[in-house]
Design an enzyme around this catalytic site. Sequence first.
Site, PDB file in Angstrom:
ATOM      1  N   SER A  38       0.840  -1.201   0.000  1.00 49.47           N
ATOM      2  CA  SER A  38       0.000   0.000   0.000  1.00 49.47           C
ATOM      3  C   SER A  38       0.874   1.249   0.000  1.00 49.47           C
ATOM      4  O   SER A  38       1.612   1.464  -0.945  1.00 49.47           O
ATOM      5  CB  SER A  38      -0.965  -0.035   1.193  1.00 49.47           C
ATOM      6  OG  SER A  38      -1.889   1.020   1.110  1.00 49.47           O
ATOM      7  N   THR A  39       0.829   2.041   1.066  1.00 50.92           N
ATOM      8  CA  THR A  39       1.569   3.297   1.139  1.00 50.92           C
ATOM      9  C   THR A  39       3.060   3.059   0.887  1.00 50.92           C
ATOM     10  O   THR A  39       3.675   2.239   1.554  1.00 50.92           O
ATOM     11  CB  THR A  39       1.381   3.955   2.521  1.00 50.92           C
ATOM     12  OG1 THR A  39      -0.010   3.951   2.836  1.00 50.92           O
ATOM     13  CG2 THR A  39       1.926   5.366   2.537  1.00 50.92           C
TER      14      THR A  39
ATOM     15  N   HIS B 243      -2.955  -0.782  -3.071  1.00 54.27           N
ATOM     16  CA  HIS B 243      -4.083   0.114  -2.818  1.00 54.27           C
ATOM     17  C   HIS B 243      -3.876   1.404  -3.601  1.00 54.27           C
ATOM     18  O   HIS B 243      -2.993   2.193  -3.283  1.00 54.27           O
ATOM     19  CB  HIS B 243      -4.212   0.422  -1.324  1.00 54.27           C
ATOM     20  CG  HIS B 243      -4.452  -0.792  -0.485  1.00 54.27           C
ATOM     21  ND1 HIS B 243      -4.039  -0.886   0.819  1.00 54.27           N
ATOM     22  CD2 HIS B 243      -5.070  -1.971  -0.764  1.00 54.27           C
ATOM     23  CE1 HIS B 243      -4.397  -2.060   1.311  1.00 54.27           C
ATOM     24  NE2 HIS B 243      -5.012  -2.739   0.359  1.00 54.27           N
TER      25      HIS B 243
ATOM     26  N   MET C  83      -0.160   1.001   5.314  1.00 56.48           N
ATOM     27  CA  MET C  83      -0.879   1.344   6.531  1.00 56.48           C
ATOM     28  C   MET C  83      -1.982   0.322   6.793  1.00 56.48           C
ATOM     29  O   MET C  83      -2.548  -0.222   5.854  1.00 56.48           O
ATOM     30  CB  MET C  83      -1.514   2.727   6.332  1.00 56.48           C
ATOM     31  CG  MET C  83      -1.919   3.436   7.584  1.00 56.48           C
ATOM     32  SD  MET C  83      -2.593   5.083   7.219  1.00 56.48           S
ATOM     33  CE  MET C  83      -1.459   5.718   6.002  1.00 56.48           C
TER      34      MET C  83
ATOM     35  N   ASP D  90      -4.446  -4.849   6.288  1.00 55.86           N
ATOM     36  CA  ASP D  90      -4.808  -5.668   5.129  1.00 55.86           C
ATOM     37  C   ASP D  90      -3.652  -6.628   4.831  1.00 55.86           C
ATOM     38  O   ASP D  90      -2.508  -6.210   4.704  1.00 55.86           O
ATOM     39  CB  ASP D  90      -5.114  -4.778   3.920  1.00 55.86           C
ATOM     40  CG  ASP D  90      -5.747  -5.548   2.771  1.00 55.86           C
ATOM     41  OD1 ASP D  90      -6.282  -6.654   3.009  1.00 55.86           O
ATOM     42  OD2 ASP D  90      -5.712  -5.040   1.641  1.00 55.86           O
TER      43      ASP D  90
END
Length: 187
Positions: free
Chosen positions: A8-9, A35, A129, A132
């Site tokens: 993600s991030t 994401h 973050m 997940d």
Amino acid sequence: DVVLIGISTGGPQALRQLLPQFPADFPVPIAMVLHMPPGYTALFAEKLNEICALEVREAGHGDVVRPGVALLAQAGRHLQFRRLANGTVVTQLTLQPLAKTHRPAVDVLFKSAAETFRDRVLAVVMTGMGEDGKEGAGWVKAQGGTVITETEASCIIYGMPRSVVEAGLSDAAYSLSHMAQAIAARI
């Protein structure tokens, strides 16, 4: 039989560093959940494809899952697998489950892979973050698969990997600079 990446991030930068390290003849398929907002995953996959020996593309519905190809989950759709009667594994794009915070969700991809490939899954949870990937890592481990995580030192945000490590689901942790080598050594 498959390598999964949940990220993600900080993911775009990490994938730009990681994926070019794999050769065109990488022996197993790669499936990734990043994401991103809808509309960006196709373009990002194209950009990755330009710098990689692997074929990198956004996953479509019914794509055959095969070695040398890295499929990026489409933003707004969960990426899952389905094994056909002849043994071929294809992708499925779906809105279900709706209850997940992210679509696509790492958990959904990991669970589907565990059900399809059983103990032949290598799941990788990288910078991001939240949690997940933790539930999905549990599914992978329950089927006898392997889960590795990115170290805190190389993560932009050590949330997703931390949740997997703290749940006791990570078999090993590697820095981003050593991740490609660690993945290759485990297949």
